[in-house]
Design a protein around this motif. Structure first.
Motif, PDB file in Angstrom:
ATOM      1  N   SER A  42     -49.537 -73.655  26.462  1.00 12.81           N
ATOM      2  CA  SER A  42     -47.906 -73.173  25.500  1.00 12.81           C
ATOM      3  C   SER A  42     -47.800 -72.197  25.711  1.00 12.81           C
ATOM      4  CB  SER A  42     -47.629 -74.440  24.348  1.00 12.81           C
ATOM      5  OG  SER A  42     -48.761 -73.490  23.206  1.00 12.81           O
ATOM      6  N   GLY A  43     -46.441 -71.439  26.247  1.00 15.19           N
ATOM      7  CA  GLY A  43     -46.288 -70.017  26.027  1.00 15.19           C
ATOM      8  C   GLY A  43     -45.005 -70.009  26.324  1.00 15.19           C
ATOM      9  N   ILE A  44     -45.156 -68.617  26.361  1.00 18.66           N
ATOM     10  CA  ILE A  44     -43.478 -68.218  26.644  1.00 18.66           C
ATOM     11  C   ILE A  44     -43.636 -67.037  28.207  1.00 18.66           C
ATOM     12  CG2 ILE A  44     -43.939 -66.091  25.142  1.00 18.66           C
ATOM     13  CD1 ILE A  44     -41.005 -65.874  24.800  1.00 18.66           C
ATOM     14  N   LEU A  45     -42.643 -67.183  29.327  1.00 20.35           N
ATOM     15  CA  LEU A  45     -42.536 -66.165  29.933  1.00 20.35           C
ATOM     16  C   LEU A  45     -41.164 -65.745  30.040  1.00 20.35           C
ATOM     17  CD1 LEU A  45     -43.638 -65.138  33.261  1.00 20.35           C
ATOM     18  CD2 LEU A  45     -42.833 -67.317  33.644  1.00 20.35           C
ATOM     19  N   MET A  46     -41.285 -64.399  29.909  1.00 19.83           N
ATOM     20  CA  MET A  46     -40.124 -63.388  30.402  1.00 19.83           C
ATOM     21  C   MET A  46     -39.884 -62.705  31.431  1.00 19.83           C
ATOM     22  SD  MET A  46     -39.734 -61.732  26.355  1.00 19.83           S
ATOM     23  CE  MET A  46     -41.375 -61.071  26.490  1.00 19.83           C
ATOM     24  N   TYR A  47     -38.703 -62.527  32.027  1.00 16.95           N
ATOM     25  CA  TYR A  47     -38.690 -61.492  33.319  1.00 16.95           C
ATOM     26  C   TYR A  47     -37.443 -60.732  33.338  1.00 16.95           C
ATOM     27  CZ  TYR A  47     -37.265 -60.632  38.589  1.00 16.95           C
ATOM     28  OH  TYR A  47     -37.350 -60.259  39.336  1.00 16.95           O
ATOM     29  N   LEU A  51     -40.051 -57.228  36.519  1.00 21.45           N
ATOM     30  CA  LEU A  51     -41.170 -57.307  34.681  1.00 21.45           C
ATOM     31  C   LEU A  51     -41.478 -58.669  34.394  1.00 21.45           C
ATOM     32  CD1 LEU A  51     -40.554 -53.450  33.391  1.00 21.45           C
ATOM     33  CD2 LEU A  51     -42.872 -54.159  35.038  1.00 21.45           C
ATOM     34  N   PHE A  52     -42.445 -58.745  34.772  1.00 23.68           N
ATOM     35  CA  PHE A  52     -43.284 -60.003  33.609  1.00 23.68           C
ATOM     36  C   PHE A  52     -43.922 -60.270  32.218  1.00 23.68           C
ATOM     37  CE2 PHE A  52     -43.067 -61.906  37.789  1.00 23.68           C
ATOM     38  CZ  PHE A  52     -42.181 -62.928  37.709  1.00 23.68           C
ATOM     39  N   PHE A  53     -43.605 -60.353  31.424  1.00 22.84           N
ATOM     40  CA  PHE A  53     -44.365 -59.896  29.848  1.00 22.84           C
ATOM     41  C   PHE A  53     -44.691 -62.137  29.736  1.00 22.84           C
ATOM     42  CE2 PHE A  53     -44.518 -60.741  25.632  1.00 22.84           C
ATOM     43  CZ  PHE A  53     -46.284 -60.391  25.248  1.00 22.84           C
ATOM     44  N   GLN A  54     -45.953 -62.433  29.442  1.00 22.16           N
ATOM     45  CA  GLN A  54     -46.510 -63.782  29.226  1.00 22.16           C
ATOM     46  C   GLN A  54     -47.473 -63.609  28.563  1.00 22.16           C
ATOM     47  OE1 GLN A  54     -47.450 -66.192  32.901  1.00 22.16           O
ATOM     48  NE2 GLN A  54     -46.662 -68.598  31.240  1.00 22.16           N
ATOM     49  N   ILE A  94     -56.699 -68.008  17.341  1.00 14.91           N
ATOM     50  CA  ILE A  94     -56.432 -67.413  16.630  1.00 14.91           C
ATOM     51  C   ILE A  94     -55.839 -69.033  15.893  1.00 14.91           C
ATOM     52  CG2 ILE A  94     -54.698 -65.691  17.055  1.00 14.91           C
ATOM     53  CD1 ILE A  94     -52.036 -67.651  17.665  1.00 14.91           C
ATOM     54  N   PRO A  95     -55.631 -69.113  14.191  1.00 17.46           N
ATOM     55  CA  PRO A  95     -55.076 -70.040  13.920  1.00 17.46           C
ATOM     56  C   PRO A  95     -53.858 -70.717  14.333  1.00 17.46           C
ATOM     57  CG  PRO A  95     -55.341 -68.830  12.401  1.00 17.46           C
ATOM     58  CD  PRO A  95     -56.060 -67.979  13.272  1.00 17.46           C
ATOM     59  N   PHE A  96     -53.693 -71.904  13.954  1.00 12.96           N
ATOM     60  CA  PHE A  96     -52.143 -72.205  14.090  1.00 12.96           C
ATOM     61  C   PHE A  96     -51.966 -73.383  13.722  1.00 12.96           C
ATOM     62  CE2 PHE A  96     -53.222 -74.285  17.607  1.00 12.96           C
ATOM     63  CZ  PHE A  96     -52.878 -75.527  17.873  1.00 12.96           C
ATOM     64  N   GLN A  97     -50.575 -73.928  13.310  1.00 14.64           N
ATOM     65  CA  GLN A  97     -50.630 -75.554  12.544  1.00 14.64           C
ATOM     66  C   GLN A  97     -50.635 -76.610  13.614  1.00 14.64           C
ATOM     67  OE1 GLN A  97     -47.190 -74.849   9.641  1.00 14.64           O
ATOM     68  NE2 GLN A  97     -48.542 -74.211   8.806  1.00 14.64           N
ATOM     69  N   GLU A  98     -51.401 -77.262  13.787  1.00 16.89           N
ATOM     70  CA  GLU A  98     -50.873 -77.967  14.633  1.00 16.89           C
ATOM     71  C   GLU A  98     -49.276 -78.723  15.022  1.00 16.89           C
ATOM     72  OE1 GLU A  98     -53.871 -81.366  15.413  1.00 16.89           O
ATOM     73  OE2 GLU A  98     -54.685 -80.545  14.612  1.00 16.89           O
ATOM     74  N   ASP A  99     -48.434 -78.537  14.263  1.00 16.31           N
ATOM     75  CA  ASP A  99     -47.267 -79.167  14.454  1.00 16.31           C
ATOM     76  C   ASP A  99     -46.433 -77.632  15.024  1.00 16.31           C
ATOM     77  OD1 ASP A  99     -47.285 -77.990  12.106  1.00 16.31           O
ATOM     78  OD2 ASP A  99     -45.472 -79.195  10.763  1.00 16.31           O
ATOM     79  N   GLN A 100     -47.170 -76.597  15.433  1.00 12.09           N
ATOM     80  CA  GLN A 100     -46.086 -75.803  15.085  1.00 12.09           C
ATOM     81  C   GLN A 100     -46.111 -75.012  16.940  1.00 12.09           C
ATOM     82  OE1 GLN A 100     -45.427 -72.636  13.177  1.00 12.09           O
ATOM     83  NE2 GLN A 100     -44.586 -74.560  11.277  1.00 12.09           N
ATOM     84  N   ARG A 101     -47.054 -75.857  18.419  1.00 12.52           N
ATOM     85  CA  ARG A 101     -46.787 -75.670  19.059  1.00 12.52           C
ATOM     86  C   ARG A 101     -45.980 -75.198  19.592  1.00 12.52           C
ATOM     87  NH1 ARG A 101     -52.196 -75.875  21.836  1.00 12.52           N
ATOM     88  NH2 ARG A 101     -51.424 -74.996  23.571  1.00 12.52           N
ATOM     89  N   TRP A 102     -45.076 -74.633  20.715  1.00 12.59           N
ATOM     90  CA  TRP A 102     -43.765 -74.906  21.817  1.00 12.59           C
ATOM     91  C   TRP A 102     -44.390 -74.646  23.006  1.00 12.59           C
ATOM     92  CZ3 TRP A 102     -44.315 -70.113  23.800  1.00 12.59           C
ATOM     93  CH2 TRP A 102     -45.067 -69.419  23.403  1.00 12.59           C
ATOM     94  N   GLN A 103     -43.546 -74.951  23.514  1.00 11.84           N
ATOM     95  CA  GLN A 103     -43.246 -75.585  25.218  1.00 11.84           C
ATOM     96  C   GLN A 103     -42.375 -73.837  25.574  1.00 11.84           C
ATOM     97  OE1 GLN A 103     -43.589 -77.987  26.685  1.00 11.84           O
ATOM     98  NE2 GLN A 103     -44.563 -79.342  24.585  1.00 11.84           N
ATOM     99  N   GLU A 104     -42.557 -73.848  26.971  1.00 15.05           N
ATOM    100  CA  GLU A 104     -41.810 -72.681  27.874  1.00 15.05           C
ATOM    101  C   GLU A 104     -40.328 -73.954  28.099  1.00 15.05           C
ATOM    102  OE1 GLU A 104     -43.454 -70.215  31.577  1.00 15.05           O
ATOM    103  OE2 GLU A 104     -45.003 -72.565  31.265  1.00 15.05           O
ATOM    104  N   SER A 105     -39.133 -72.404  27.844  1.00 13.36           N
ATOM    105  CA  SER A 105     -38.352 -72.640  27.886  1.00 13.36           C
ATOM    106  C   SER A 105     -37.811 -71.800  29.387  1.00 13.36           C
ATOM    107  CB  SER A 105     -37.671 -73.109  27.481  1.00 13.36           C
ATOM    108  OG  SER A 105     -37.103 -72.390  25.794  1.00 13.36           O
ATOM    109  N   GLU A 106     -36.659 -71.571  29.362  1.00  9.05           N
ATOM    110  CA  GLU A 106     -35.447 -70.666  29.746  1.00  9.05           C
ATOM    111  C   GLU A 106     -34.269 -70.662  29.142  1.00  9.05           C
ATOM    112  OE1 GLU A 106     -33.691 -69.534  33.818  1.00  9.05           O
ATOM    113  OE2 GLU A 106     -33.722 -71.628  33.634  1.00  9.05           O
ATOM    114  N   THR A 107     -34.031 -69.390  29.142  1.00  9.44           N
ATOM    115  CA  THR A 107     -32.635 -68.415  28.814  1.00  9.44           C
ATOM    116  C   THR A 107     -32.511 -67.040  29.331  1.00  9.44           C
ATOM    117  OG1 THR A 107     -31.946 -67.965  26.642  1.00  9.44           O
ATOM    118  CG2 THR A 107     -34.048 -66.559  26.844  1.00  9.44           C
TER     119      THR A 107
END
Length: 113
Positions: A42-47, A51-54, A94-107
């Motif tokens: 999972s993650g985030i991609l910004m453009y 310039l990209f930041f991911q 990093i630790p995370f709560q299992e139900d806190q994963r997120w999907q990539e999306s576009e805005t």
């Protein structure tokens, strides 16, 4: 009680060799979603302004393999992992709560006149 797991996280910045338009960005997002779902990433991609930041999150080997593919992608140049004030780089577990994963999306930013 929620379960906790450990996730590997890697962030990078890069420059696009050319300006990317909406159709190509949509193609990149579609392929990324398919590959990331397959690899459990999972993650985030910004453009913006060539310039990209991911941020990539997932199992360490899968994240590293994804990053290795990005390093070979001819659309990128000047790829690097940004340093953080409290660490040598953004390449960590990093630790995370299992139900806190997120999907990539576009805005897109709202434009004002």
């Amino acid at each position: 009680m929620r379960g906790f797991s450990v996730v590997y996280q890697l962030a990078y910045v890069s420059s696009s060799r050319t300006r990317l338009y909406e159709a190509l960005l949509n193609d990149i997002l579609t392929v990324s979603e398919k590959n990331n779902t397959r690899d459990g990433i999972s993650g985030i991609l910004m453009y913006h302004d060539q310039l990209f930041f991911q941020v990539l999150e997932g199992e360490r080997t899968c994240v590293k393999n994804c990053y290795d593919r990005i390093l070979l992608d001819p659309r990128h140049s000047a790829i690097g992992v940004p340093p953080l004030k409290w660490s040598t780089n953004w390449d960590s577990i990093i630790p995370f709560q299992e139900d806190q994963r997120w999907q990539e999306s576009e805005t897109t930013p709202k434009r004002s006149c």
